[in-house]
Enzyme design. Sequence first.
Site, short mmCIF file in Angstrom:
data_model
loop_
_atom_site.label_atom_id
_atom_site.label_comp_id
_atom_site.label_asym_id
_atom_site.label_seq_id
_atom_site.Cartn_x
_atom_site.Cartn_y
_atom_site.Cartn_z
N CYS A 33 1.81 3.15 -1.42
CA CYS A 33 1.34 3.01 -2.78
C CYS A 33 -0.02 1.08 -2.85
CB CYS A 33 2.16 3.40 -3.02
SG CYS A 33 1.49 3.66 -5.39
N TYR A 53 5.73 -1.57 -10.44
CA TYR A 53 5.55 -0.85 -9.45
C TYR A 53 5.00 0.31 -9.30
CZ TYR A 53 8.96 2.03 -12.53
OH TYR A 53 9.54 3.01 -13.27
N CYS A 54 5.03 0.80 -8.34
CA CYS A 54 4.58 2.68 -7.79
C CYS A 54 5.66 2.85 -7.68
CB CYS A 54 3.08 1.92 -6.85
SG CYS A 54 3.05 1.15 -5.21
N ALA A 55 4.92 4.30 -6.11
CA ALA A 55 5.52 4.72 -5.54
C ALA A 55 6.35 4.37 -5.09
CB ALA A 55 4.88 5.82 -5.46
#
Length: 135
Positions: A93, A87-89
């Site tokens: 993203c 996962y990211c932001a």
Amino acid sequence: MSIVTEVAAAQSSDALVHFESVLQFETDCWDVHHAMTSGAPDFVLLDVRGPDQYAAGHVPGARHLPHGKIVEAKLTQYSADTLFVVYCAGPHCNGAARAAIRMARLGRPVKTMPGGITGWIDEGFALESSVHKQV
């Protein structure tokens, strides 16, 4: 006829293939939260953002490995069949997709957690901060 029904729904058999396929590639914040809080999750959760973002707040139990640093040498402690959830932001993203590409190129099983930190917070789940658990 509404804009919803203007295009007919897929046959149930086609819908089944489609929706099962979607879940082969992604999971959601609720399912990750449930797995992470129910004992021993059967995957490794990776936060693929930068170190400052990770330190400011990440999903409890997540390991940190920025997407640009995903290489086989960083994954040797995990068996080849270990599932990684990245996962990211958030939805704005593409870091999770970049991480998933790198994992797939290394032959590693991978899913994304769409929504990332934004989705996690939107669901009301707590973040952990200042604990650095790098891969």
